[in-house]
Design a protein around this motif. Structure first.
Motif, mmCIF file in Angstrom:
data_model
loop_
_atom_site.group_PDB
_atom_site.id
_atom_site.type_symbol
_atom_site.label_atom_id
_atom_site.label_comp_id
_atom_site.label_asym_id
_atom_site.label_seq_id
_atom_site.Cartn_x
_atom_site.Cartn_y
_atom_site.Cartn_z
ATOM 1 N N PHE B 33 0.838 -1.203 0.000
ATOM 2 C CA PHE B 33 0.000 0.000 0.000
ATOM 3 C C PHE B 33 0.871 1.250 0.000
ATOM 4 O O PHE B 33 1.947 1.259 0.591
ATOM 5 C CB PHE B 33 -0.876 0.050 1.259
ATOM 6 N N TYR B 35 0.283 5.249 1.210
ATOM 7 C CA TYR B 35 -0.552 6.265 1.849
ATOM 8 C C TYR B 35 0.215 7.584 1.876
ATOM 9 O O TYR B 35 1.447 7.595 1.919
ATOM 10 C CB TYR B 35 -0.865 5.897 3.300
ATOM 11 N N GLN B 37 0.348 11.079 4.336
ATOM 12 C CA GLN B 37 -0.075 11.511 5.663
ATOM 13 C C GLN B 37 0.067 13.016 5.768
ATOM 14 O O GLN B 37 1.164 13.561 5.579
ATOM 15 C CB GLN B 37 0.781 10.825 6.742
ATOM 16 N N GLY B 40 -4.011 16.558 10.331
ATOM 17 C CA GLY B 40 -5.459 16.709 10.394
ATOM 18 C C GLY B 40 -6.226 15.818 9.444
ATOM 19 O O GLY B 40 -7.449 15.705 9.548
ATOM 20 N N LEU B 41 -5.537 15.174 8.504
ATOM 21 C CA LEU B 41 -6.211 14.318 7.524
ATOM 22 C C LEU B 41 -5.870 12.855 7.711
ATOM 23 O O LEU B 41 -6.496 11.977 7.109
ATOM 24 C CB LEU B 41 -5.831 14.747 6.101
ATOM 25 N N GLY B 42 -4.905 12.557 8.540
ATOM 26 C CA GLY B 42 -4.539 11.168 8.771
ATOM 27 C C GLY B 42 -3.855 10.548 7.561
ATOM 28 O O GLY B 42 -3.177 11.227 6.786
ATOM 29 N N LEU B 43 -4.032 9.262 7.403
ATOM 30 C CA LEU B 43 -3.425 8.522 6.285
ATOM 31 C C LEU B 43 -4.481 8.311 5.204
ATOM 32 O O LEU B 43 -5.543 7.749 5.474
ATOM 33 C CB LEU B 43 -2.905 7.168 6.757
ATOM 34 N N ARG B 44 -4.167 8.754 4.021
ATOM 35 C CA ARG B 44 -5.094 8.570 2.908
ATOM 36 C C ARG B 44 -4.487 7.627 1.876
ATOM 37 O O ARG B 44 -3.331 7.779 1.502
ATOM 38 C CB ARG B 44 -5.441 9.923 2.278
ATOM 39 N N LEU B 45 -5.302 6.698 1.414
ATOM 40 C CA LEU B 45 -4.822 5.644 0.533
ATOM 41 C C LEU B 45 -4.699 6.154 -0.903
ATOM 42 O O LEU B 45 -5.667 6.649 -1.489
ATOM 43 C CB LEU B 45 -5.784 4.459 0.593
ATOM 44 N N GLY B 58 -6.737 3.906 -4.862
ATOM 45 C CA GLY B 58 -7.299 4.212 -3.568
ATOM 46 C C GLY B 58 -8.186 5.435 -3.670
ATOM 47 O O GLY B 58 -8.869 5.633 -4.679
ATOM 48 N N ASP B 59 -8.155 6.272 -2.655
ATOM 49 C CA ASP B 59 -9.038 7.430 -2.614
ATOM 50 C C ASP B 59 -8.486 8.659 -3.322
ATOM 51 O O ASP B 59 -9.242 9.521 -3.752
ATOM 52 C CB ASP B 59 -9.325 7.796 -1.147
ATOM 53 N N LEU B 90 3.868 7.110 3.215
ATOM 54 C CA LEU B 90 4.093 5.886 3.961
ATOM 55 C C LEU B 90 3.726 4.681 3.115
ATOM 56 O O LEU B 90 2.653 4.627 2.521
ATOM 57 C CB LEU B 90 3.248 5.868 5.239
#
Lengths: 109, 114
Positions: B33, B35, B37, B40-45, B58-59, B90
């Motif tokens: 995967f 991602y 980072q 405020g948005l965290g981990l997005r794929l 992913g997104d 990441l």
């Protein structure tokens, strides 16, 4: 598609307890919890599979309510080493994980 | 000790450059995967892969592509870097089907596009 975490930040004194919540709008197969310290990779804490089980790891435990698509992480008698950002990861049946925005936990002496 | 290795810890690139981020895992994991980072948005794929030469969006795949020619290596490509791609990237890997071992993450690549 990302799960929603709350609160965004928590500040504790050593020995206090905390709860971090994670909710999803989708039916879930599993929920993961990770902790990330500043400048480091996220570290896997535990996984909860559908079935509503609760798990524990030292003084950190978690529950999963699959009907509500919610999970909670419980940190008991917090230690300085618990400081970091906690992420929940939710996994629907198609096997790709989405993470919440994170909860920053600070434990002070 | 199981490991996911990302080739660079820090990268600075110019707008418009083609950028390659490399990730290698030594655990014989099927899943890999990427991602990003952001605060405020965290981990997005961005993208993921279940097998060699296989990829799924992913997104937030726009502006990115990936390559998986070998099981242990998953590359993220920024076709023409832009300043809004400045982020921490990441890489992660896991077994397929799901196990109780979770994902193993690399230490990340902090990319700055100027």
């Amino acid at each position: 598609q990302q799960p929603v975490q709350s609160p965004q930040a928590v500040i504790l004194r050593e020995g206090e307890d905390a709860v971090i919540n994670c909710s999803s709008s989708k039916a879930l197969y599993s929920v993961h919890w990770y902790r990330q310290k500043h400048g480091e990779a996220p570290i896997f804490l535990m996984i909860l599979l559908k079935g509503g089980e609760q798990k524990g790891h030292d003084k950190i435990s978690a529950s999963f309510n699959e009907k509500k698509q919610q999970s909670s992480l419980y940190l008991t008698a917090s230690q300085l080493s618990y400081s970091g950002t906690y992420f929940c990861g939710t996994e629907p049946d198609n096997n790709d994980m989405r993470f919440g925005a994170g909860t920053r936990l600070t434990v002070k002496p | 000790d199981v490991k996911v290795t990302q080739s660079s810890r820090y990268l600075v690139k110019r707008t418009g450059e083609k950028v390659f981020l490399e990730c290698v895992q030594d655990m014989d994991h099927e899943n890999m995967f990427w991602y990003r980072q952001d605060p405020g948005l965290g981990l997005r794929l961005i993208y993921f892969s279940y097998d060699v030469k296989m990829k799924e969006k992913g997104d937030i795949p726009e502006g990115y592509s990936v390559s998986r020619e070998k099981k242990e290596r998953f590359s993220l490509i920024l076709e023409s870097a832009s300043t809004n791609q400045t982020s921490m990237y990441l890489c992660a890997s896991s077994f397929l089907p799901r196990t109780e071992d979770g994902y193993t993450f690399g230490s990340g690549t902090r990319l700055t596009v100027v």
